[in-house]
Design an enzyme around this catalytic site. Structure first.
Site, PDB file in Angstrom:
ATOM      1  N   PRO A 113      10.902   8.683  -0.080  1.00 30.38           N
ATOM      2  CA  PRO A 113      10.671   8.831  -0.797  1.00 30.38           C
ATOM      3  C   PRO A 113       9.612  10.491  -1.128  1.00 30.38           C
ATOM      4  O   PRO A 113       8.367  10.134  -0.800  1.00 30.38           O
ATOM      5  CB  PRO A 113       9.294   7.971  -1.508  1.00 30.38           C
ATOM      6  CG  PRO A 113       9.664   7.061  -1.333  1.00 30.38           C
ATOM      7  CD  PRO A 113       9.958   6.994  -0.100  1.00 30.38           C
ATOM      8  N   ASP A 124       6.257  11.344   2.622  1.00 31.63           N
ATOM      9  CA  ASP A 124       6.549  10.145   2.520  1.00 31.63           C
ATOM     10  C   ASP A 124       5.619   9.615   1.303  1.00 31.63           C
ATOM     11  O   ASP A 124       4.423   9.361   1.421  1.00 31.63           O
ATOM     12  CB  ASP A 124       6.373   8.747   3.701  1.00 31.63           C
ATOM     13  CG  ASP A 124       7.599   8.027   3.338  1.00 31.63           C
ATOM     14  OD1 ASP A 124       6.709   7.755   2.321  1.00 31.63           O
ATOM     15  OD2 ASP A 124       7.522   7.132   4.171  1.00 31.63           O
ATOM     16  N   HIS A 125       5.480   9.507   0.177  1.00 32.32           N
ATOM     17  CA  HIS A 125       5.041   9.088  -1.069  1.00 32.32           C
ATOM     18  C   HIS A 125       4.633   7.539  -1.012  1.00 32.32           C
ATOM     19  O   HIS A 125       4.113   7.413  -1.354  1.00 32.32           O
ATOM     20  CB  HIS A 125       5.886   9.397  -2.650  1.00 32.32           C
ATOM     21  CG  HIS A 125       4.715   9.764  -3.494  1.00 32.32           C
ATOM     22  ND1 HIS A 125       3.664   9.619  -2.565  1.00 32.32           N
ATOM     23  CD2 HIS A 125       4.671  10.185  -4.410  1.00 32.32           C
ATOM     24  CE1 HIS A 125       2.557  10.366  -4.348  1.00 32.32           C
ATOM     25  NE2 HIS A 125       3.491  10.476  -5.251  1.00 32.32           N
ATOM     26  N   ARG A 126       5.532   7.098   0.096  1.00 26.07           N
ATOM     27  CA  ARG A 126       4.680   5.260   0.098  1.00 26.07           C
ATOM     28  C   ARG A 126       3.488   5.197   0.894  1.00 26.07           C
ATOM     29  O   ARG A 126       2.827   4.670   0.446  1.00 26.07           O
ATOM     30  CB  ARG A 126       6.154   4.297   0.659  1.00 26.07           C
ATOM     31  CG  ARG A 126       7.213   4.551   0.313  1.00 26.07           C
ATOM     32  CD  ARG A 126       8.444   4.100   1.043  1.00 26.07           C
ATOM     33  NE  ARG A 126       8.312   4.587   2.647  1.00 26.07           N
ATOM     34  CZ  ARG A 126       8.688   4.191   3.363  1.00 26.07           C
ATOM     35  NH1 ARG A 126      10.014   3.007   3.308  1.00 26.07           N
ATOM     36  NH2 ARG A 126       9.579   5.300   4.264  1.00 26.07           N
ATOM     37  N   ILE A 166       1.539   8.718   1.106  1.00 26.47           N
ATOM     38  CA  ILE A 166       0.668   9.343   0.662  1.00 26.47           C
ATOM     39  C   ILE A 166       0.700  10.057  -0.370  1.00 26.47           C
ATOM     40  O   ILE A 166       1.876  10.085  -0.814  1.00 26.47           O
ATOM     41  CB  ILE A 166       1.514  11.029   1.887  1.00 26.47           C
ATOM     42  CG1 ILE A 166       0.981  10.793   3.629  1.00 26.47           C
ATOM     43  CG2 ILE A 166       0.151  12.225   1.759  1.00 26.47           C
ATOM     44  CD1 ILE A 166       0.908  11.468   4.567  1.00 26.47           C
TER      45      ILE A 166
END
Ligand code: CAO
Length: 451
Positions: free
Chosen positions: A250, A423-425, A427
């Site tokens: 993501p 990667d929003h998972r 950060i």
């Protein structure tokens, strides 16, 4: 027990329609409405369903035969009135009345049913399946006079395949628009679907059954001259890798501008002084490595089970290199322990090897974070794709002199666009914003790198 001849029901004005599949064999027990044979007119395919449950006896048609309304296709041994009564007596539900509604009454799908003869011959209409690809889409769903309802389905983009083949495709999760038909008039046959599945498994393609709607193939030559150009091996590999990363990660991209006015002056002076051509890239790598120390989650990878982070105690940085054969990402090792000149030399060597197609596989492995610099070319901000399993990538674009308000006046400053995809998972947005602010400060004042 009684025997019933099953005949081709009303199919409008069509005559001599070819049988393209016989879906049952002698002795098969079939349920009511089970498909018995498939017919194919010039416009559509359809299944002839069993009028009631029974055992198939004496098939009278084979693939390729031509049939019209009333042609006997097979005999069905059914429980008959006696059996129905027995079923009722035993508490089982009797077979429902299969006689069709009166002529003109709406049939399934709300279409008026054509008159299909004497009552004992009335059957549910042939199951509509699909219109042929070349069919013009009808302006409305109402059937034209004399055209049975099943031919009026819209379906310009629906691939040409029989219901059985469609069933097989559904079972394998295959999108039929992806399959090339080898049957007559390009019809997709069962072997085409199976061949597609084999090929997909072999090539590691994941589009079959991935749930991602595929883009229907187009015949571009309909619109003008075209030619086919095979993709280079590197491009095919990087395409797969980028697609995988794009689908799995993501992405969020944070943009900022770094003031590199002083850095640029220093870079030029040092290039002259050292006799080594110093581009911006080694400075960026060094500044990134220092920022990674302060923000260690950027220097991590998500464990495959998604339960923990692998925190890396080393700093190997990849940089995207544009080559005639496509994109490659050589990796510079141990950036924490190297100075700018050494980094510049190593980047230069790796970039040359990349362009000459001489990079070894090991020289592209083990990266913690990547930099994609398009500054030598031009253009503004962009959204780089995270080089998974890394968790972030920095895009660098061409610096431009811009007026910046210094509190009293506008001063000319050289601003370099930075685009940080992460990667929003792993950060959070705030963590990423802090990272890019710190990176900007490092680039604005290189003395901070030494702190
Ligand atoms: N702003 C202004 N000038 C820049 C700059 C920037 N951000 N980045 C580079 N430049 C300058 C360099 O300093 C150099 O100028 P001088 O000749 O005056 O010193 C000139 O542009 C050419 O630099 P370069 O791009 O050839 O060299 P580099 O070390 O900066 O980059 C490499 C090397 C391998 C990263 C680059 O050649 C390359 O291949 N870039 C493309 C990367 C890419 O394709 N990314 C996309 C990946 S996703 O599709």
């Amino acid at each position: 027990m009684s025997r019933t001849d099953v005949k081709v029901p009303a199919i409008g004005d069509y005559k001599d329609v070819p049988v393209i599949e016989v879906l049952v064999k002698d002795g098969d027990r079939v349920e009511k409405d089970a498909a018995l044979i498939t017919l194919e007119s010039e416009k559509a395919t359809m299944e002839v369903p069993a009028p009631e449950a029974g055992v198939v006896r004496g098939i009278r048609v084979k693939t390729g035969d031509r049939v019209s309304e009333g042609t006997v296709i097979l005999a069905l041994e059914t429980a008959g009135a006696e059996g129905a009564a027995r079923a009722e007596g035993s508490g089982k539900r009797p077979a429902p009345d299969t006689s069709a509604p009166a002529a003109g009454a709406p049939g399934p799908g709300g279409q008026p049913k054509p008159d299909i003869g004497p009552k004992e011959e009335q059957r549910p209409p042939p199951a509509p399946t699909h219109a042929r690809p070349a069919d013009p889409a009808p302006a409305s769903s109402a059937p034209e006079p004399g055209v049975p309802p099943w031919t009026v389905q819209a379906g310009k983009d629906i691939p040409h395949a029989s219901p059985m083949v469609r069933r097989v495709a559904r079972e394998f999760g295959v999108e039929l628009t992806q399959v090339k038909g080898s049957g007559p008039k390009g019809r997709i046959i069962e072997d085409d679907v199976k061949g597609f599945v084999k090929q997909s498994l072999g090539s590691g393609r994941r589009d079959a059954g991935s749930g991602i709607p595929s883009i229907p193939p187009q015949d571009f030559s309909l619109y003008g001259p075209v030619e086919s150009k095979p993709l280079a091996r590197i491009r095919k590999i990087s395409a797969q890798h980028l697609h995988r990363a794009w689908l799995n990660v993501p992405h969020v991209t944070q943009h900022d501008e770094a003031d590199i006015t002083e850095l640029e002056a220093f870079r030029k002076a040092q290039s002259e002084e050292t006799g080594t051509k110093l581009t911006l890239l080694p400075f960026i790598l060094k500044a990134v490595s220092v920022a990674l120390k302060q923000f260690p989650e950027f220097n991590s990878s998500l464990a495959p089970d998604g339960e923990s982070l692998v925190m890396k105690q080393y700093c190997h940085l990849g940089f995207a290199a544009d080559t005639p054969n496509g994109l490659v990402v050589p990796v510079v090792r141990d950036v924490w322990g190297k100075g700018i000149v050494q980094l510049a030399n190593e980047c230069g060597e790796l970039a040359k090897k990349a362009r000459d197609g001489k990079l070894k596989a090991d020289e592209m492995k083990g990266g913690c974070f990547s930099v994609s610099s398009l500054g030598g070319i031009g253009g503004g901000f962009f959204t780089p794709i995270v080089n998974a399993p890394e968790v972030a990538i920095l895009g660098v674009s061409r610096a431009q002199m811009k007026p910046v308000w210094d509190g009293k006046t506008f001063a000319p400053r050289l601003l370099c666009p930075l685009s940080l995809s992460y990667d929003h998972r792993v950060i959070d947005g705030a963590y990423a914003a802090r990272f890019i602010v710190v990176l900007g400060k490092l680039l604005a004042d290189l003395r901070r790198v030494a702190l």
